[in-house]
Design an enzyme around this catalytic site. Structure first.
Site, PDB file in Angstrom:
ATOM      1  N   ASP A 113       0.785  -1.233   0.000  1.00  0.00           N
ATOM      2  CA  ASP A 113       0.000   0.000   0.000  1.00  0.00           C
ATOM      3  C   ASP A 113       0.823   1.293   0.000  1.00  0.00           C
ATOM      4  N   CYS A 168     -16.863  -5.892 -17.273  1.00  0.00           N
ATOM      5  CA  CYS A 168     -18.029  -5.179 -16.745  1.00  0.00           C
ATOM      6  C   CYS A 168     -19.218  -5.209 -17.707  1.00  0.00           C
ATOM      7  N   CYS A 178     -22.172   5.768  -6.820  1.00  0.00           N
ATOM      8  CA  CYS A 178     -21.088   6.520  -6.165  1.00  0.00           C
ATOM      9  C   CYS A 178     -21.597   7.839  -5.569  1.00  0.00           C
ATOM     10  N   CYS A 219     -15.146   4.043   2.293  1.00  0.00           N
ATOM     11  CA  CYS A 219     -16.460   3.928   1.643  1.00  0.00           C
ATOM     12  C   CYS A 219     -16.447   2.642   0.828  1.00  0.00           C
ATOM     13  N   CYS A 222     -19.166   1.403  -4.021  1.00  0.00           N
ATOM     14  CA  CYS A 222     -18.904   0.887  -5.378  1.00  0.00           C
ATOM     15  C   CYS A 222     -18.519  -0.588  -5.350  1.00  0.00           C
TER      16      CYS A 222
HETATM   17  C1  B12 Z   1      -4.135   6.572  -3.521  1.00  0.00           C
HETATM   18  C2  B12 Z   1      -5.015   5.399  -3.186  1.00  0.00           C
HETATM   19  C3  B12 Z   1      -6.353   5.644  -2.965  1.00  0.00           C
HETATM   20  C4  B12 Z   1      -6.982   7.011  -3.219  1.00  0.00           C
HETATM   21  C5  B12 Z   1      -7.222   7.164  -4.735  1.00  0.00           C
HETATM   22  C6  B12 Z   1      -7.863   5.929  -5.363  1.00  0.00           C
HETATM   23  C7  B12 Z   1      -7.888   5.878  -6.889  1.00  0.00           C
HETATM   24  N1  B12 Z   1      -8.675   5.004  -7.471  1.00  0.00           N
HETATM   25  O1  B12 Z   1      -7.186   6.594  -7.533  1.00  0.00           O
HETATM   26  C8  B12 Z   1      -8.282   6.914  -2.359  1.00  0.00           C
HETATM   27  C9  B12 Z   1      -7.994   7.414  -0.953  1.00  0.00           C
HETATM   28  C10 B12 Z   1      -9.475   7.652  -2.913  1.00  0.00           C
HETATM   29  C11 B12 Z   1      -8.462   5.393  -2.298  1.00  0.00           C
HETATM   30  C12 B12 Z   1      -9.672   4.787  -2.064  1.00  0.00           C
HETATM   31  C13 B12 Z   1      -9.862   3.410  -1.977  1.00  0.00           C
HETATM   32  N2  B12 Z   1      -8.870   2.484  -1.951  1.00  0.00           N
HETATM   33 CO1  B12 Z   1      -6.994   2.889  -2.327  1.00  0.00          CO
HETATM   34  N3  B12 Z   1      -5.171   3.065  -2.739  1.00  0.00           N
HETATM   35  C14 B12 Z   1      -4.477   4.086  -3.112  1.00  0.00           C
HETATM   36  C15 B12 Z   1      -3.016   3.654  -3.392  1.00  0.00           C
HETATM   37  C16 B12 Z   1      -2.139   4.011  -2.204  1.00  0.00           C
HETATM   38  C17 B12 Z   1      -2.454   4.235  -4.698  1.00  0.00           C
HETATM   39  C18 B12 Z   1      -3.443   4.087  -5.882  1.00  0.00           C
HETATM   40  C19 B12 Z   1      -3.103   4.945  -7.057  1.00  0.00           C
HETATM   41  O2  B12 Z   1      -1.955   5.049  -7.453  1.00  0.00           O
HETATM   42  N4  B12 Z   1      -4.130   5.600  -7.604  1.00  0.00           N
HETATM   43  C20 B12 Z   1      -4.031   6.332  -8.834  1.00  0.00           C
HETATM   44  C21 B12 Z   1      -4.745   5.526  -9.932  1.00  0.00           C
HETATM   45  C22 B12 Z   1      -4.549   6.087 -11.325  1.00  0.00           C
HETATM   46  O3  B12 Z   1      -4.149   4.258  -9.889  1.00  0.00           O
HETATM   47  P1  B12 Z   1      -5.002   2.933  -9.543  1.00  0.00           P
HETATM   48  O4  B12 Z   1      -6.016   3.237  -8.537  1.00  0.00           O
HETATM   49  O5  B12 Z   1      -4.049   1.827  -9.243  1.00  0.00           O
HETATM   50  O6  B12 Z   1      -5.616   2.880 -10.971  1.00  0.00           O
HETATM   51  C23 B12 Z   1      -5.992   1.802 -11.737  1.00  0.00           C
HETATM   52  C24 B12 Z   1      -7.155   2.166 -12.593  1.00  0.00           C
HETATM   53  O7  B12 Z   1      -7.310   3.538 -12.706  1.00  0.00           O
HETATM   54  C25 B12 Z   1      -6.756   1.513 -13.905  1.00  0.00           C
HETATM   55  N5  B12 Z   1      -7.346   1.954 -15.139  1.00  0.00           N
HETATM   56  C26 B12 Z   1      -8.640   2.125 -15.308  1.00  0.00           C
HETATM   57  N6  B12 Z   1      -8.857   2.428 -16.585  1.00  0.00           N
HETATM   58  C27 B12 Z   1      -7.675   2.446 -17.229  1.00  0.00           C
HETATM   59  C28 B12 Z   1      -7.395   2.690 -18.561  1.00  0.00           C
HETATM   60  C29 B12 Z   1      -6.072   2.627 -18.995  1.00  0.00           C
HETATM   61  C30 B12 Z   1      -5.760   2.866 -20.425  1.00  0.00           C
HETATM   62  C31 B12 Z   1      -5.059   2.319 -18.081  1.00  0.00           C
HETATM   63  C32 B12 Z   1      -3.674   2.268 -18.518  1.00  0.00           C
HETATM   64  C33 B12 Z   1      -5.373   2.103 -16.696  1.00  0.00           C
HETATM   65  C34 B12 Z   1      -6.703   2.143 -16.311  1.00  0.00           C
HETATM   66  O8  B12 Z   1      -5.371   1.674 -13.947  1.00  0.00           O
HETATM   67  C35 B12 Z   1      -4.844   1.506 -12.677  1.00  0.00           C
HETATM   68  C36 B12 Z   1      -4.286   0.149 -12.472  1.00  0.00           C
HETATM   69  O9  B12 Z   1      -4.305  -0.630 -13.576  1.00  0.00           O
HETATM   70  C37 B12 Z   1      -3.189   2.102  -3.558  1.00  0.00           C
HETATM   71  C38 B12 Z   1      -1.961   1.262  -3.151  1.00  0.00           C
HETATM   72  C39 B12 Z   1      -0.918   1.263  -4.250  1.00  0.00           C
HETATM   73  N7  B12 Z   1       0.313   1.521  -3.908  1.00  0.00           N
HETATM   74  O10 B12 Z   1      -1.238   1.050  -5.413  1.00  0.00           O
HETATM   75  C40 B12 Z   1      -4.448   1.802  -2.720  1.00  0.00           C
HETATM   76  C41 B12 Z   1      -5.430   0.735  -3.226  1.00  0.00           C
HETATM   77  C42 B12 Z   1      -5.602   0.960  -4.706  1.00  0.00           C
HETATM   78  N8  B12 Z   1      -6.658   1.059  -2.525  1.00  0.00           N
HETATM   79  C43 B12 Z   1      -7.371   0.024  -2.207  1.00  0.00           C
HETATM   80  C44 B12 Z   1      -8.640   0.079  -1.586  1.00  0.00           C
HETATM   81  C45 B12 Z   1      -9.152  -1.205  -0.963  1.00  0.00           C
HETATM   82  C46 B12 Z   1      -9.371   1.266  -1.550  1.00  0.00           C
HETATM   83  C47 B12 Z   1     -10.834   1.452  -1.104  1.00  0.00           C
HETATM   84  C48 B12 Z   1     -11.773   0.309  -1.452  1.00  0.00           C
HETATM   85  C49 B12 Z   1     -10.820   1.682   0.440  1.00  0.00           C
HETATM   86  C50 B12 Z   1     -12.181   1.953   1.041  1.00  0.00           C
HETATM   87  N9  B12 Z   1     -12.980   0.942   1.331  1.00  0.00           N
HETATM   88  O11 B12 Z   1     -12.509   3.074   1.309  1.00  0.00           O
HETATM   89  C51 B12 Z   1     -11.219   2.772  -1.834  1.00  0.00           C
HETATM   90  C52 B12 Z   1     -11.795   2.473  -3.243  1.00  0.00           C
HETATM   91  C53 B12 Z   1     -11.962   3.679  -4.117  1.00  0.00           C
HETATM   92  C54 B12 Z   1     -11.930   3.313  -5.604  1.00  0.00           C
HETATM   93  N10 B12 Z   1     -13.084   3.127  -6.206  1.00  0.00           N
HETATM   94  O12 B12 Z   1     -10.849   3.200  -6.162  1.00  0.00           O
HETATM   95  C55 B12 Z   1      -6.700  -1.271  -2.634  1.00  0.00           C
HETATM   96  C56 B12 Z   1      -7.388  -1.778  -3.910  1.00  0.00           C
HETATM   97  C57 B12 Z   1      -7.679  -3.259  -3.953  1.00  0.00           C
HETATM   98  C58 B12 Z   1      -8.389  -3.646  -5.240  1.00  0.00           C
HETATM   99  N11 B12 Z   1      -8.887  -4.849  -5.249  1.00  0.00           N
HETATM  100  O13 B12 Z   1      -8.475  -2.901  -6.191  1.00  0.00           O
HETATM  101  C59 B12 Z   1      -5.203  -0.781  -2.849  1.00  0.00           C
HETATM  102  C60 B12 Z   1      -4.439  -1.542  -3.933  1.00  0.00           C
HETATM  103  C61 B12 Z   1      -4.507  -0.932  -1.467  1.00  0.00           C
HETATM  104  C62 B12 Z   1      -4.088  -2.367  -1.160  1.00  0.00           C
HETATM  105  N12 B12 Z   1      -2.817  -2.583  -0.863  1.00  0.00           N
HETATM  106  O14 B12 Z   1      -4.855  -3.287  -1.202  1.00  0.00           O
HETATM  107  N13 B12 Z   1      -7.285   4.753  -2.531  1.00  0.00           N
HETATM  108  S1  SF4 Z   2     -20.602  -2.391 -10.567  1.00  0.00           S
HETATM  109 FE1  SF4 Z   2     -19.029  -1.278 -11.719  1.00  0.00          FE
HETATM  110  S2  SF4 Z   2     -17.166  -2.509 -11.501  1.00  0.00           S
HETATM  111 FE2  SF4 Z   2     -18.894  -3.824 -10.917  1.00  0.00          FE
HETATM  112  S3  SF4 Z   2     -19.430  -4.906 -12.815  1.00  0.00           S
HETATM  113 FE3  SF4 Z   2     -20.741  -3.091 -12.694  1.00  0.00          FE
HETATM  114  S4  SF4 Z   2     -19.604  -1.535 -13.858  1.00  0.00           S
HETATM  115 FE4  SF4 Z   2     -18.155  -3.173 -13.383  1.00  0.00          FE
HETATM  116  S1  SF4 Z   3     -15.376   4.473  -2.525  1.00  0.00           S
HETATM  117 FE1  SF4 Z   3     -16.360   4.125  -4.479  1.00  0.00          FE
HETATM  118  S2  SF4 Z   3     -18.539   4.622  -4.164  1.00  0.00           S
HETATM  119 FE2  SF4 Z   3     -17.419   5.488  -2.449  1.00  0.00          FE
HETATM  120  S3  SF4 Z   3     -17.080   7.609  -3.118  1.00  0.00           S
HETATM  121 FE3  SF4 Z   3     -15.214   6.415  -3.630  1.00  0.00          FE
HETATM  122  S4  SF4 Z   3     -15.527   5.777  -5.743  1.00  0.00           S
HETATM  123 FE4  SF4 Z   3     -17.515   6.451  -4.945  1.00  0.00          FE
END
Ligand code: B12
Ligand code: SF4
Ligand code: SF4
Length: 292
Positions: A113, A168, A178, A219, A222
C-alpha cells in the site's frame, strides 16, 4: 500459497508499466495528485526504481470481505477492510513467509500500500483480475475485496499470462451508486471527490461532510453494488470491530488508549483526532434521521 496465509498469488515480470504512463499524466492534468498516491511518475511505474535489478514482481493478496453491520442511530461505520486486523500487517507477515518459502534474497522488498508502485496495475499484469469501472481490481473469486501486496525480487520466475479483457459489460451500477460522483466512467476517477479520501482528509467543505454521512473511515458503496461481489466468501481474518462505533467509544480514550484499542485497524492510522472530527458530521447525519 495457503501455508503463507494468502488467498491469491500472481507473477509478472519486473519491467516497467507501459500504458499507465499516459493514463497517469492525463489524471494528473485533470484532477491533480492526491497526497496518498506516489508523486514521482517513474517510481509509480518502474519496480527497478524502487529495487534496482528487479526481474520478477510477485503480487500476493488476502480477502478482506466482512459482513456489514446493522448501524444503530448515532453510530459511525468502518469500511469492510478496516474491521479486521490491519491488512498491512497481515500482508507483510504473509509476504515474509512467501519470501522465505521461495528462498529469495534477503534484501527483496515486501511492499504493501504505502509505496509508489501501482499495485492494481501489477496485479492485473500478474493475471489476478481486471480493473473494473469502479477502478478496482476484480478477481474471479474474491471480486474487489482483495487487498494487495508486492514482493520484488532479482530472481526470475515464469510470469502468469494476463487476460486483460474488461468484464463489466454494459453494467454501470457503481457509477450510478457513487455518492461522491468520483467515478467518471472509462476507469477515470477524481480521487478528491471519493468519500474514502474525504473520510481521511483534514480539509473538506460542509457539502463534502454532508455526503460522508455515517462513514467513519472509507467507503464501500462501489463494491457493495458490484454484481461481481455478490458471491464473495467472507474473510478468514478475525473480526475486531463487529458493529458500528459511537462517539463515546472513542471520546473517553486517551491518545495512547485509542492506539491500544483501535491501533490494529487500518482505518485508525490518522489517529483519534480524525475520528473525533468525523463524528461531528456523523452526529449531524443522525440528527436529521436519514437512512444509512
Ligand atoms: C491513492 C489510493 C487511494 C486514493 C485514490 C484511489 C484511486 N482510485 O485513484 C483513495 C484514498 C481515494 C483510495 C480509495 C480506496 N482504496 Co486505495 N489506494 C491508493 C493507493 C495508495 C495508490 C493508488 C493509485 O496510485 N491511484 C491512482 C490511480 C490512477 O491508480 P489505480 O487506482 O491503481 O488505478 C488503476 C485504474 O485507474 C486503472 N485503469 C482504469 N482504466 C484504465 C485505462 C487505462 C488505459 C489504463 C492504462 C489504466 C486504467 O489503472 C490503474 C491500475 O491498472 C493504492 C496502493 C498502491 N500503492 O497502489 C491503494 C489501493 C488501490 N486502494 C485500495 C482500496 C481497498 C481502496 C478502497 C476500497 C478503500 C475503502 N474501502 O474506502 C477505496 C476504493 C476507491 C476506488 N473506487 O478506487 C486497494 C485496492 C484493492 C483492489 N482490489 O483494487 C489498494 C491496492 C490498497 C491495497 N494494498 O490493497 N485509494
Ligand atoms: S458495478 Fe461497476 S465494476 Fe462492478 S461490474 Fe458493474 S460496472 Fe463493473
Ligand atoms: S469508494 Fe467508491 S462509491 Fe465510495 S465515493 Fe469512492 S468511488 Fe464512490
Amino acid at each position: 500459497m495457503e501455508k503463507c496465509g494468502l488467498d491469491a498469488l500472481g507473477v509478472t515480470h519486473g519491467g516497467a508499466l507501459v500504458e499507465e504512463r499516459a493514463y497517469l499524466e492525463k489524471r494528473k492534468a485533470l484532477y491533480g495528485l492526491c497526497p496518498f498516491e506516489g508523486q514521482d511518475l517513474e517510481e509509480r511505474l518502474d519496480p527497478g526504481k524502487i529495487y534496482p535489478g528487479t526481474r520478477t514482481v510477485l503480487v500476493f493478496a488476502i480477502n478482506t470481505r466482512t459482513e456489514d453491520p446493522d448501524l444503530k442511530p448515532g453510530q459511525g461505520l468502518l469500511s469492510s477492510i478496516s474491521r479486521t486486523l490491519d491488512y498491512h500487517r497481515v500482508l507483510k507477515e504473509a509476504g515474509g513467509k512467501l519470501k522465505e518459502a521461495l528462498a529469495l534474497e534477503e534484501e527483496a522488498p515486501i511492499l504493501v500500500d504505502s509505496h509508489p508502485l501501482m499495485e492494481r496495475a501489477f496485479a492485473q499484469r500478474a493475471d489476478l483480475g481486471y480493473v473494473g469501472k469502479n477502478c478496482q481490481l476484480i478477481h474471479k473469486v474474491y471480486g474487489t475485496y482483495l487487498a494487495l501486496g508486492l514482493l520484488l525480487t532479482r530472481e526470475e520466475f515464469p510470469p502468469d499470462d494476463p487476460n486483460l479483457e474488461e468484464g463489466c459489460g454494459a453494467c454501470q451500477a457503481c457509477l450510478r451508486a457513487c455518492p461522491g460522483k468520483a467515478l467518471k466512467g472509462k476507469g477515470e476517477m477524481d480521487p478528491f471527490s471519493c468519500l474514502s479520501y474525504l473520510s481521511q482528509a483534514k480539509e473538506r467543505t460542509e457539502e463534502e461532510e454532508k455526503k460522508l454521512a455515517y462513514r467513519l473511515y472509507g467507503c464501500d458503496l462501489c463494491q457493495k453494488v458490484c454484481p461481481k461481489n455478490q458471491q464473495v466468501p467472507l474473510s478468514r481474518g478475525k473480526i475486531l470491530v463487529k458493529g458500528g462505533l459511537y462517539r463515546e467509544d472513542i471520546a473517553s480514550l486517551s491518545n495512547r488508549n485509542f492506539k491500544r484499542t483501535f491501533g490494529q485497524l487500518a482505518g485508525a492510522w490518522r489517529g483519534k483526532k480524525q475520528w473525533m472530527r468525523n463524528f461531528d458530521y456523523i452526529e449531524d447525519y443522525w440528527k436529521t434521521n436519514r437512512e444509512p
